[in-house]
Structures are given as C-alpha cells and as structure tokens.
Design an enzyme around this catalytic site. Sequence first.
Site, PDB file in Angstrom:
ATOM      1  N   ARG A  16       3.164  -2.439   0.290  1.00  0.00           N
ATOM      2  CA  ARG A  16       4.043  -0.953   1.229  1.00  0.00           C
ATOM      3  C   ARG A  16       3.289   0.432   1.326  1.00  0.00           C
ATOM      4  O   ARG A  16       2.804   0.495   3.057  1.00  0.00           O
ATOM      5  CB  ARG A  16       4.199  -0.627  -0.587  1.00  0.00           C
ATOM      6  N   ASP A  17       1.816   0.431   1.345  1.00  0.00           N
ATOM      7  CA  ASP A  17       0.783   1.346   1.269  1.00  0.00           C
ATOM      8  C   ASP A  17       0.552   0.806   2.889  1.00  0.00           C
ATOM      9  O   ASP A  17      -0.085   1.835   3.301  1.00  0.00           O
ATOM     10  CB  ASP A  17      -0.035   1.648   0.620  1.00  0.00           C
ATOM     11  N   HIS A 209      -5.708   4.985  -7.327  1.00  0.00           N
ATOM     12  CA  HIS A 209      -5.790   4.243  -6.623  1.00  0.00           C
ATOM     13  C   HIS A 209      -6.528   4.300  -5.479  1.00  0.00           C
ATOM     14  O   HIS A 209      -6.215   6.402  -5.335  1.00  0.00           O
ATOM     15  CB  HIS A 209      -4.158   5.040  -6.401  1.00  0.00           C
ATOM     16  N   HIS A 211      -8.766   5.138  -1.421  1.00  0.00           N
ATOM     17  CA  HIS A 211      -8.964   4.790  -0.536  1.00  0.00           C
ATOM     18  C   HIS A 211     -10.111   4.898   0.097  1.00  0.00           C
ATOM     19  O   HIS A 211     -10.641   5.324  -0.656  1.00  0.00           O
ATOM     20  CB  HIS A 211      -7.752   6.243   0.557  1.00  0.00           C
ATOM     21  N   CYS A 242      -2.274   7.327   5.526  1.00  0.00           N
ATOM     22  CA  CYS A 242      -1.888   8.254   5.621  1.00  0.00           C
ATOM     23  C   CYS A 242      -0.894   8.584   7.248  1.00  0.00           C
ATOM     24  O   CYS A 242      -2.119   9.869   7.223  1.00  0.00           O
ATOM     25  CB  CYS A 242      -2.577   9.061   4.214  1.00  0.00           C
ATOM     26  N   ASN A 251      -6.446   0.997   1.896  1.00  0.00           N
ATOM     27  CA  ASN A 251      -6.759   1.706   0.234  1.00  0.00           C
ATOM     28  C   ASN A 251      -7.770   0.037   0.402  1.00  0.00           C
ATOM     29  O   ASN A 251      -8.334  -0.577   1.576  1.00  0.00           O
ATOM     30  CB  ASN A 251      -5.861   0.453   0.034  1.00  0.00           C
TER      31      ASN A 251
END
Length: 309
Positions: A16-17, A209, A211, A242, A251
């Site tokens: 996803r990310d 979470h 990054h 992002c 991440n």
Amino acid sequence: MMNLPEKVSICEVGLRDGLQNEKVIPSTDEKLALLRGFIDAGYKVIEVGSFMHPKKVPQMADTDEIFKRIGEIPEDVELRALIPNTRGVQRAIDCGCKKVKLNVSASRMHNLKNLNRTPEESVAGFADCVKMANENNIAISGSISMPFASPWEGRTPVEDVDAIIEAYLKVGIDEISLSDASGQAVPNQVYDLCKHVREKYPQASWWLHFHNTRGAAMANILAAMQAGMTRFDASFGGLGGCPFVPGAAGNISSEDVINMLDEMGITTGVDVLKVMEMSRKVSDLLGHGLDSYVLRAGRSKDLIASQAE
Ligand code: ZN
C-alpha cells in the site's frame, strides 16, 4: 540493560504505502504473488491496499479484487486496507476485507486547508464508519499522521495529539497508529510521546509508522521499543513516499528492521530472506533499485557462514 521487548510485530505496508507512490503499477496477479509471498514469509499483519477513489490513487484500484482473489489465508493473519469514509467500509464488506484503517493528519493547518475541519472534527465524522464496520464484523483502527512534526507547522503540540486520540476513543476506535509520514521525528521525542500516550491511554493499543526520510527511522523504532511499543509498520525494500510531503522517502525497510531485531534476539516471526526475495522481484518489476541496507549488504549472519565455507 536496555529495556527491550522479546517479541515485536511488523506490519508489511509496502503493497500500500510503497506501491501507491510508484509510476509502474504491478499487475493484480503480481501483487497477489507478493501478498502470498509475505504470508509465506511469516507476516501476521499486512496492509494490502486502500479503498480510496481509484481516480485519486489508481495504483490501489484493484484492492477489492485482491481481497476477492486471495482465497484461504491462515486464521491468524490480518489483512488490512486504508479507507477514507463509509464508501470504503462498503467496499470492504463487498470484497471480504476484515480490517480497515482510517487516517487523520495531526497538522491543523493541513486538515483545515484540505478538509475544512479540525483533526478532531474529522475523527468525530468517522463515527458512522465505526458503526457500519461493527455491524458487519469488520475490525477498525485509526491512524494519526504527523503526530511528531509536520512540514507546515514544525513540532506537533502533544495536546493536539491527545485531542485526536481522545476523539478516536470517543468514536470507539482504540487501535491507533502514530505515523511519522514526513520523516521528521527524532528518538527522544518519540520516546517521550510513546511513554506519554501509553501512560495516559492504557485502554488503547499502538502501532508506530516511521518513514526514513532523514535516516532516523531505525533510531526511532529503538526509542519506541524503549518506551514499551511493540508494533511497527515497515515496507519491503524501503518502498514508498508520500505525495503530500516534499522530498518524502519510503517507510523504513522491512529487511533492515527484521535483520536488526533478529540480531538483537527479538522475535518477529518473519523470515528476512524471503522478504529480500520479494524485494528483488519488485525491484525488477519497477525497474529501479530499492532503499534497503540489508538488501545491498546481505545479513551479517551470512558473512560468517560464507567465511566458514
Ligand atoms: Zn506512510
């Protein structure tokens, strides 16, 4: 002696990310192969995709199909997807997704500019998602992005974070993720905020979470563990970024985190060699290198093994 957990959970968020920021979109079959690979590698929590509008995030348009096609998975494996609103819950119901996650930005300015609401107002508006999820046996969690700092306002006041946590608890969400999407958090601040929220809200459970935009993600994980946190998101090959944050990196790489924890004697249950295999596959698919130290250097364990040969 450092205060360290024996066991840590890693959620793989790369599908996803990571992939949502890529120009080349792997096919649904390729994503399914990666997802099956992650389950096989031992992950118990995987963020599969999101139910955002497909025009806004075309990379995630096939999330519904992935849930429909994944088939039988081990009972103790949780596959989650990000949702923006009740339309997202409906899509989860329709495709058999059993865990959804909402998100709000802790930056007042960002939230007001984009949604014309304070972060707490946004979270209060999630009440209908919670009701709908509960009625359909779908677990629901919430994320707070930029609880440490934002590119627009600098350090986030702790009171602002508290207000959002309280808004989440009020609508019935007690699994909360603190997401340093802009990669600005530093270890002493992470330690303080983690300790603060754990003490003030013992009824809540937490995910972190980080990054790795400024190289501090690993140190932040260590600081969070010192404060008693045991659940972390990571992305295979350090994939991601992002779209809203200038210069954002992905991440922290799953391989790097798992390798470090392995060497520290902290169990994750995930086979790092299998994760590295997935990263190499996706690196070929995407046509570029990935941001993982261990992927480049190999495990330190393997150095000794190769000397012994
Ligand atoms: Zn992220």
